[in-house]
Write a protein that holds these residues in place. Structure first.
Motif, short mmCIF file in Angstrom:
data_model
loop_
_atom_site.label_atom_id
_atom_site.label_comp_id
_atom_site.label_asym_id
_atom_site.label_seq_id
_atom_site.Cartn_x
_atom_site.Cartn_y
_atom_site.Cartn_z
N UNK A 153 0.59 -1.20 0.05
CA UNK A 153 0.25 -0.33 -0.24
C UNK A 153 1.22 1.66 -0.04
N UNK A 154 2.00 1.31 0.81
CA UNK A 154 2.95 2.75 0.59
C UNK A 154 3.50 2.62 -0.64
N UNK A 155 4.19 1.80 -0.92
CA UNK A 155 4.32 1.24 -2.47
C UNK A 155 3.82 2.14 -3.32
N UNK A 156 2.45 1.79 -3.93
CA UNK A 156 1.30 2.15 -4.52
C UNK A 156 1.02 3.69 -4.12
N UNK A 157 1.59 4.46 -2.99
CA UNK A 157 1.22 5.74 -2.69
C UNK A 157 2.31 6.33 -3.29
N UNK A 158 3.01 6.17 -3.36
CA UNK A 158 4.52 6.41 -3.45
C UNK A 158 5.96 6.73 -2.45
N UNK A 159 5.45 5.90 -1.25
CA UNK A 159 5.60 6.32 -0.32
C UNK A 159 7.29 5.31 0.08
N UNK A 160 7.80 5.31 0.32
CA UNK A 160 9.68 4.93 0.16
C UNK A 160 9.69 3.83 1.93
#
Length: 159
Positions: free
Chosen positions: A109-116
């Motif tokens: 989910x973080x990856x989809x939202x651009x959070x590393x």
């Protein structure tokens, strides 16, 4: 002389003659010389050994019992089951699997939202035993979990 008056003359060994001085041990340069120079401790009796063994075993059991009690407080649904190692280990394993899957889901989910996400902390494919494990066994795990959840709900309706 005879044995009746208590004075035997079978040789003068340190054990048989209180006035004879023990001969000094020859000094060897092997590891046995270290043992010869040490003062030996008196050996434990059988009852002392038995007591020490029982005491050590009780301490070990108490430590294990305390860890299972602590674990039962951390794992949801395990409170009150700390006396059953099988139940505690099963519930702990199930809880850890759920937490690993939740962490994986959150990372995606973080990856989809651009959070590393720090790559050192991310879940790898081999967390559950490798890529072959994931597909087959996760399906089986999810099916068993749904079956258990269904059985638990059926039990509650019967009560």
């Amino acid at each position: 002389m005879s044995k009746e008056n208590g004075s035997e003359s079978e040789g003068s060994t340190p054990a048989s003659s209180p006035t004879s001085e023990p001969k000094p041990h020859s000094v060897l340069k092997s590891s046995s010389s270290k043992k010869a120079n040490r003062v030996s401790k008196p050996r434990l009796t059988a009852s002392q050994k038995n007591f020490n063994h029982k005491d050590a075993e009780n301490k070990r059991r108490t430590a294990i019992r305390e860890r299972f009690t602590e674990l039962s407080n951390l794992v949801p649904g395990a409170l009150g089951h700390e006396r059953s190692e099988q139940v505690m280990l099963g519930k702990s394993t199930e809880y850890l699997r759920e937490m690993l899957l939740e962490q994986r889901r959150l990372e995606e989910l973080a990856h989809k939202q651009g959070i590393t996400v720090d790559s050192g902390e991310s879940i790898r494919e081999d967390d559950f035993g490798g890529p072959k494990w994931k597909d087959n066994n996760m399906k089986q795990y999810e099916a068993n979990k749904q079956k258990r959840d269904g059985d638990d709900q059926g039990d509650e309706e019967n009560d």
